[in-house]
Motif scaffolding. Sequence first.
Motif, mmCIF file in Angstrom:
data_model
loop_
_atom_site.group_PDB
_atom_site.id
_atom_site.type_symbol
_atom_site.label_atom_id
_atom_site.label_comp_id
_atom_site.label_asym_id
_atom_site.label_seq_id
_atom_site.Cartn_x
_atom_site.Cartn_y
_atom_site.Cartn_z
ATOM 1 N N ALA A 134 0.829 -1.205 0.000
ATOM 2 C CA ALA A 134 0.000 0.000 0.000
ATOM 3 C C ALA A 134 0.865 1.257 0.000
ATOM 4 O O ALA A 134 0.547 2.236 -0.697
ATOM 5 C CB ALA A 134 -0.933 -0.006 1.216
ATOM 6 N N ILE A 135 1.963 1.241 0.752
ATOM 7 C CA ILE A 135 2.871 2.395 0.769
ATOM 8 C C ILE A 135 3.495 2.591 -0.604
ATOM 9 O O ILE A 135 3.597 3.717 -1.100
ATOM 10 C CB ILE A 135 3.953 2.216 1.855
ATOM 11 N N TYR A 153 0.896 4.043 -2.908
ATOM 12 C CA TYR A 153 0.610 5.433 -2.552
ATOM 13 C C TYR A 153 1.703 6.369 -3.043
ATOM 14 O O TYR A 153 1.423 7.450 -3.558
ATOM 15 C CB TYR A 153 0.443 5.540 -1.036
ATOM 16 N N ARG A 154 2.968 5.953 -2.893
ATOM 17 C CA ARG A 154 4.093 6.817 -3.266
ATOM 18 C C ARG A 154 4.460 6.715 -4.751
ATOM 19 O O ARG A 154 5.227 7.530 -5.233
ATOM 20 C CB ARG A 154 5.310 6.477 -2.418
ATOM 21 N N THR A 185 -1.159 12.722 -7.783
ATOM 22 C CA THR A 185 -2.591 12.986 -7.562
ATOM 23 C C THR A 185 -3.406 12.877 -8.844
ATOM 24 O O THR A 185 -4.615 12.714 -8.780
ATOM 25 C CB THR A 185 -2.791 14.389 -6.954
ATOM 26 N N ARG A 219 -3.070 10.415 -10.930
ATOM 27 C CA ARG A 219 -2.984 8.982 -11.231
ATOM 28 C C ARG A 219 -1.962 8.666 -12.311
ATOM 29 O O ARG A 219 -2.161 7.788 -13.136
ATOM 30 C CB ARG A 219 -4.349 8.426 -11.636
ATOM 31 N N ARG A 251 4.003 14.711 -3.268
ATOM 32 C CA ARG A 251 3.300 13.725 -4.097
ATOM 33 C C ARG A 251 2.818 14.346 -5.349
ATOM 34 O O ARG A 251 2.223 15.269 -5.517
ATOM 35 C CB ARG A 251 2.126 13.154 -3.315
#
Length: 132
Positions: A87-88, A91-92, A96, A98, A132
């Motif tokens: 998941a990390i 996420y990284r 934003t 996609r 991010r």
Amino acid sequence: DSGQIEKLLSFGATVFEATRGMFGRSLKKSLIGPLYQAKVAGLISIPPIMTGQILAGQDASMSGKYQVVLLVLSVLGGTLGSLLFGAIVLYRSFDTQRCLRRDKFTSESSNGSFFGIAVGFVRRLFDGSQER
């Protein structure tokens, strides 16, 4: 794999939908060791905790129950750790909008080696200075 992920994202898939296959394969591979260890415990080898309890005078059935609990906790811990790390990484690895962040997967000092790319990825993954 990155080309397939970007193609799915361009067709409107979410990050989870686009990476589901890769995420599932990596989770299965990360659990091979703990599952095989749990399979052979007691059949091929007697686990050390169980042996110690039996030698100390504990009932063998109670020692077996303790060992089963520890094996289940070991497999669950490996599963949760793999899920959390995956998941990390997901996420990284995406911004934003996609878009796959390819800068997370390259390292200038890697010279193309797998180890160098992995080290560069982990450094960038946990580097809090980039947005991010």
